[in-house]
Design an enzyme around this catalytic site. Sequence first.
Site, mmCIF file in Angstrom:
data_model
loop_
_atom_site.group_PDB
_atom_site.id
_atom_site.type_symbol
_atom_site.label_atom_id
_atom_site.label_comp_id
_atom_site.label_asym_id
_atom_site.label_seq_id
_atom_site.Cartn_x
_atom_site.Cartn_y
_atom_site.Cartn_z
ATOM 1 N N SER A 143 -84.828 -46.414 25.405
ATOM 2 C CA SER A 143 -83.517 -46.699 24.802
ATOM 3 C C SER A 143 -83.651 -47.952 23.929
ATOM 4 C CB SER A 143 -82.514 -46.954 25.927
ATOM 5 O OG SER A 143 -81.337 -47.573 25.449
ATOM 6 N N TYR A 156 -78.177 -49.724 33.557
ATOM 7 C CA TYR A 156 -78.814 -48.923 32.498
ATOM 8 C C TYR A 156 -79.869 -49.770 31.770
ATOM 9 C CZ TYR A 156 -79.214 -45.632 28.586
ATOM 10 O OH TYR A 156 -79.695 -44.740 27.644
HETATM 11 P P1 NAP Z 1 -76.452 -36.344 28.112
HETATM 12 O O1 NAP Z 1 -75.987 -35.386 27.068
HETATM 13 O O2 NAP Z 1 -75.472 -36.924 29.078
HETATM 14 O O3 NAP Z 1 -77.672 -35.683 28.878
HETATM 15 C C1 NAP Z 1 -78.203 -36.231 30.045
HETATM 16 C C2 NAP Z 1 -79.039 -35.180 30.719
HETATM 17 O O4 NAP Z 1 -79.532 -35.694 31.960
HETATM 18 C C3 NAP Z 1 -78.217 -33.940 31.062
HETATM 19 O O5 NAP Z 1 -79.018 -32.811 30.955
HETATM 20 C C4 NAP Z 1 -77.874 -34.213 32.502
HETATM 21 O O6 NAP Z 1 -77.502 -33.072 33.230
HETATM 22 C C5 NAP Z 1 -79.177 -34.792 32.988
HETATM 23 N N1 NAP Z 1 -79.010 -35.433 34.269
HETATM 24 C C6 NAP Z 1 -78.211 -36.478 34.571
HETATM 25 N N2 NAP Z 1 -78.278 -36.735 35.891
HETATM 26 C C7 NAP Z 1 -79.141 -35.831 36.416
HETATM 27 C C8 NAP Z 1 -79.622 -35.583 37.713
HETATM 28 N N3 NAP Z 1 -79.201 -36.283 38.783
HETATM 29 N N4 NAP Z 1 -80.512 -34.579 37.906
HETATM 30 C C9 NAP Z 1 -80.923 -33.832 36.855
HETATM 31 N N5 NAP Z 1 -80.498 -34.011 35.597
HETATM 32 C C10 NAP Z 1 -79.613 -35.002 35.390
HETATM 33 O O7 NAP Z 1 -77.069 -37.610 27.404
HETATM 34 P P2 NAP Z 1 -78.258 -37.811 26.353
HETATM 35 O O8 NAP Z 1 -77.770 -38.830 25.421
HETATM 36 O O9 NAP Z 1 -78.774 -36.523 25.840
HETATM 37 O O10 NAP Z 1 -79.324 -38.509 27.304
HETATM 38 C C11 NAP Z 1 -80.638 -38.053 27.492
HETATM 39 C C12 NAP Z 1 -81.543 -39.241 27.707
HETATM 40 O O11 NAP Z 1 -81.551 -40.029 26.514
HETATM 41 C C13 NAP Z 1 -81.082 -40.185 28.813
HETATM 42 O O12 NAP Z 1 -82.198 -40.677 29.524
HETATM 43 C C14 NAP Z 1 -80.397 -41.297 28.056
HETATM 44 O O13 NAP Z 1 -80.381 -42.494 28.768
HETATM 45 C C15 NAP Z 1 -81.282 -41.380 26.838
HETATM 46 N N6 NAP Z 1 -80.715 -42.052 25.682
HETATM 47 C C16 NAP Z 1 -79.610 -41.592 25.053
HETATM 48 C C17 NAP Z 1 -79.139 -42.267 23.924
HETATM 49 C C18 NAP Z 1 -77.945 -41.804 23.156
HETATM 50 O O14 NAP Z 1 -77.518 -42.526 22.240
HETATM 51 N N7 NAP Z 1 -77.353 -40.669 23.441
HETATM 52 C C19 NAP Z 1 -79.804 -43.396 23.458
HETATM 53 C C20 NAP Z 1 -80.931 -43.846 24.128
HETATM 54 C C21 NAP Z 1 -81.386 -43.158 25.238
HETATM 55 P P3 NAP Z 1 -75.937 -32.631 33.321
HETATM 56 O O15 NAP Z 1 -75.600 -31.999 32.005
HETATM 57 O O16 NAP Z 1 -75.908 -31.704 34.459
HETATM 58 O O17 NAP Z 1 -75.153 -33.893 33.546
#
Ligand code: NAP
Length: 251
Positions: A143, A156
């Site tokens: 991140s 986080y």
């Molecule tokens: P998201 O749409 O909320 O996706 C998160 C994913 O993680 C979903 O598939 C979710 O499943 C899964 N997940 C959460 N808790 C879980 C658990 N206990 N067991 C299995 N799966 C689980 O968010 P995203 O932005 O795509 O995030 C993906 C990654 O990118 C994360 O690590 C996040 O920290 C990182 N990230 C995101 C951003 C951003 O700007 N969006 C920036 C930097 C890093 P469910 O759908 O079932 O909840």
Amino acid sequence: MAGMFDLTGKVALVTGANTGIGQGIALALAEAGADIAAAGRSPATETVDKARALGRTAENFAADLSSVSAVQPLVDAVLVEFGRIDILVNNAGIIRRADAVDFTEADWDAVMDTNLKSLFFLCQAVGRHMIARGSGKIINIASMLTFQGGIRVPSYTASKSGVGGLTKLLANEWAAKGVQVNAIAPGYIATNNTAALQADETRNRQIVERIPAGRWGDPADIGGAAVFLASSASDYVQGHILAVDGGWLAR
Ligand code: NAP
């Protein structure tokens, strides 16, 4: 040139592949030729269907990664189904927002358990298999808060700073064993994770103004970096944290 990025016949385990960045990465890997093991607590039906439409083998694996007890059964199930894992993408993650003075132990533990503890033990379980085979590519999702402090997201920030450190540690231990460990640090990407920020008019404006590219990223924007780090094009890249941020860190 395309051969360098070709993933034909490779098996990729992607966590949290049903939506957002995980889905963007899984589909990019499938486009490049990889078969997909999609793991998560919600079934990645759309992702699996789209990967199959590209002619790949793709399967769902139920795994609640809030507990480390889900890790070994997941790896065992993928190995039974696919026979091997060439690429691991540790993408599943959550965020909890509150002022540091009010932050609860429950919000600390929930984020650290999913984002850091399960990530490490998945690296370990899959890493053992990769070391035994003498090859493998691990991509952890970091991140901007691997580099910066953030605000109102203490667990986080701690978890993602930890992901950066672990990525380097594992690269140090495993590089000579044929296993590459790198990370992608996405900037501000429009997903469920950032829905609260996108909905907050002031924060949304401040964020977009600070991004040199002038827009939020899309999950598909992360796909190319994942294909690079999963492919032989990156064979001498180790312990690197690749920012894909529209220039955020440059400002
Ligand atoms: P998201 O749409 O909320 O996706 C998160 C994913 O993680 C979903 O598939 C979710 O499943 C899964 N997940 C959460 N808790 C879980 C658990 N206990 N067991 C299995 N799966 C689980 O968010 P995203 O932005 O795509 O995030 C993906 C990654 O990118 C994360 O690590 C996040 O920290 C990182 N990230 C995101 C951003 C951003 O700007 N969006 C920036 C930097 C890093 P469910 O759908 O079932 O909840």
